[in-house]
Every structure is written in C-alpha cells, then in structure tokens.
Design an enzyme around this catalytic site. Structure first.
Site, PDB file in Angstrom:
ATOM      1  CB  ILE A  93       2.401 -22.438 -17.498  1.00 50.25           C
ATOM      2  CG1 ILE A  93       3.254 -22.216 -18.973  1.00 50.25           C
ATOM      3  CG2 ILE A  93       3.066 -24.483 -17.336  1.00 50.25           C
ATOM      4  CD1 ILE A  93       2.744 -21.186 -19.031  1.00 50.25           C
ATOM      5  CD  GLU A 170       9.102 -20.765  -9.612  1.00 48.56           C
ATOM      6  OE1 GLU A 170       8.374 -21.442  -9.891  1.00 48.56           O
ATOM      7  OE2 GLU A 170       7.292 -19.549 -10.532  1.00 48.56           O
ATOM      8  N   GLY A 311       3.437 -19.258  -9.747  1.00 50.47           N
ATOM      9  CA  GLY A 311       4.075 -19.599 -10.773  1.00 50.47           C
ATOM     10  C   GLY A 311       4.308 -20.384 -12.582  1.00 50.47           C
ATOM     11  CD  GLU A 312       2.403 -23.652 -12.867  1.00 45.11           C
ATOM     12  OE1 GLU A 312       1.962 -24.237 -13.858  1.00 45.11           O
ATOM     13  OE2 GLU A 312       1.452 -24.834 -12.039  1.00 45.11           O
ATOM     14  N   GLY A 313       5.021 -19.573 -14.882  1.00 45.23           N
ATOM     15  CA  GLY A 313       5.309 -18.369 -15.968  1.00 45.23           C
ATOM     16  C   GLY A 313       4.665 -18.307 -16.696  1.00 45.23           C
TER      17      GLY A 313
END
Length: 344
Positions: A93, A170, A311-313
């Site tokens: 990210i 997240e 995830g992580e955006g």
C-alpha cells in the site's frame, strides 16, 4: 450512527451530465464504466466539472481474539509487525499510494501492541484487540460505539484538509473470520459461502476455520440490530472503518471501498444508512471467497479484477487513476461541436 444524515444526491444534474458525456468525440457509451464513474462523481459533487482533491487512504489496524484459535495462517504478532512495516513505507500500500500521490494514514484502532511514540501513526486504540467471539461478543457496547464514533472524527479531520475522496483499507490477523460472520449475519448467505482462505490456509486449516466460526454462531446466534451484529462479530478496525465510511458519505465525499473486509464494513454501514450507496465506489473484486457474492448482493460493479486478496487498501490505490481518468475525460475531452467533428 442511526442519526447521521446522508442525503441522496440531487438527480436534477443527471440529464446535463449525460448530455455532456454523450456529446464527447466518441460513440455513445464507448467509454463504458468510465462514463458511469464520471456520472456518479458528478452527482456526488453536483458539478458538471467535478474534481478529485487531496486523496487520502486510511488503513485501520486491530487484533482479533478469534485469531488465537488458529483461523489464520499467520500468528497475531503479524498485525503489529505489518503496522510497523506501513510506517516504514515497506508494504504494497505504501508503494501504490506513493505512486498515485495518495496521502496514507495508518490508524491503530486496537492492535495488541504498545507502539509508543512512533511518528505518523494515528493512536485511536479502543483496546488491545477484541475478545474471542467463540466465547463471548467481540466488543462491549461502549467499545463498539467508541470505535464507530472515532472513525467519524478521523474523517472530519481529513475533510478539513480539503480532501473529497477517501479510501479504506485494513490490517488485522483474523479479520476475514470477522468479515465472514458479518457477511453471513447481514445477508443470510450460508456460512460456507462466506468463509475463505484468508491469509492462505490449506484445506485442513480452512475446515478448522469453518468449524470454529460455525461454533461461534451457535454460541452467539445472530442479533437483529446492526450495531449488535458489529459488536458481536466485528473488529475494532472494522467498526472504526464503518463509522468513517458513514461520516465520509454524510460529508458528501467519495468513499472508496477496498476488498472483502472493507466491503463487510461497508455492508454494516449500509445497514445503518442505505443512502451511503450513492457515495461508494467498489475498487476491486477480491479473490477471497465471498467477495464476489457480496458485491452481487450489493449490486456493485467493481472497477478492477486483478485476482488480489491482500487488503491494506491496495485496491483503492490501484483504482484511483481510473477515477482520475473518468473525471479528466469529462473535463478535458473535446465535444463534437468544439472539435468540429461531424456526427452524421
């Protein structure tokens, strides 16, 4: 959260947006989903010349009590270790946010670790991880309300910087278990359709995860109220993200939804206030089992499908240039009239 007002964008401008798009130097509908994105962003901003300003992305991090029961391929310590990695700009990210000039904010919503005075970390810890919902509800009522409220406060602060587009990601070992139960509770889909590989489980580990979540459902049942569902099966990062999404929509910001966990947070937000749907853009279709079905349930068309489940955006950061393209063609592309191009 029920009292937060989210208005439906005035549709009066829709006809003018369509006319502007349809008179660009292209066949009708030729830019496909870009035209739909341009229309949605124009409606959100009530403008024929919308702008994306000061994009931000929140990564909410927290630990989950359920992780202690072997539902993840990784130990719980990985949550705090990855937060440190975010802060030192070593994660995916970080790379994608920097590439696309998105301001990244990392939030300790409830990690089981004392970070001390680490710079660039937003300290919003509700507790040192949730309780195991195999034994009891993940959060107390006060903790759940505090997480929802804090998410909204963080968005308020970002809005004051001039930001009008915000992405949500997240980090939390065990949070696909939490998201799977939220999906089951809010949609009624069979649990088997909601539970996936998460961090990369083998078949025996996946079967164990399913049995544990099945036992958790038997223990807690499914509450009727949205806030009780979140309190029982959610995580601090998921609840905080839910509150932040609702606040962003109430402020007429563009809400960028990442993958499976972020969509589960959105699903809860949608149950609090269905008008959020007008402000949400779903950035990608995750490979995590359940996400495709969840997107279909929400009647959502994802911008990307890259077979990711990180995830992580990351999906938000990767989709952002496509949003830019949708706004740029609307604002900069010539019309048939201005370009002196014949239409027949």
């Amino acid at each position: 959260m029920e009292n937060l007002k989210i208005t439906i964008p005035n549709q009066a401008i829709n006809k003018s947006l369509k006319a502007k798009i349809d008179t660009k130097t292209k066949p009708l509908g030729a830019l496909g989903q870009l035209e739909k994105l341009a229309t949605q962003i124009g409606l959100i901003q009530q403008s024929l010349s919308p702008e994306l300003r000061a994009p931000h992305l929140f990564v909410f991090a927290a630990d989950h009590g359920i992780a202690k029961h072997g539902v993840s391929a990784y130990p719980q310590e990985v949550t705090y270790q990855m937060v440190v990695n975010f802060l030192y700009e070593g994660a995916a990210i970080n790379v994608f946010a920097k590439q696309n000039q998105i301001t990244l904010k990392v939030v300790d919503a409830g990690v089981n670790h004392d970070f001390g005075n680490m710079p660039n970390l937003i300290h919003a810890k509700i507790g040192n991880g949730t309780k195991s919902f195999l034994n009891e509800p993940a959060m107390t009522a006060d903790e759940c309300v505090a997480a929802l409220k804090k998410g909204g406060e963080l968005v308020d602060e970002i809005k004051n910087t001039g930001c009008n587009v915000i992405g949500f990601g997240e980090m939390g070992i065990g949070n696909t278990s939490s998201a799977a139960l939220l999906m089951h509770a809010f949609t009624g889909f069979p649990l088997a359709d909601c539970v996936g590989l998460g961090t990369g489980l083998n078949p025996a580990e996946l079967e164990n995860k399913f049995r544990i979540l099945e036992a958790a459902l038997e223990k807690n049942k499914v509450p009727e109220e949205a806030i009780e569902v979140m309190r029982t099966y959610g995580g601090f990062e998921i609840a905080m993200m839910c509150g932040a999404m609702l606040k962003a929509a109430s402020l007429k910001m563009i809400v960028l939804v990442d993958g499976f966990i972020a969509t589960a947070a959105y699903l809860a937000a949608y149950r609090f206030n269905a008008n959020i749907k007008h402000y949400a853009i779903f950035c990608h279709e995750s490979e995590e089992k359940g996400h495709k079905k969840l997107l279909e349930f929400l009647n959502a068309t994802p911008v990307l499908k890259l077979d990711m489940r990180l995830g992580e955006g990351t999906g938000c950061a990767l989709a952002y240039p496509i949003l830019q393209s949708s706004v740029n063609f609307l604002n900069q592309m010539a019309s048939f009239k201005s370009a002196h191009v014949s239409t027949h």
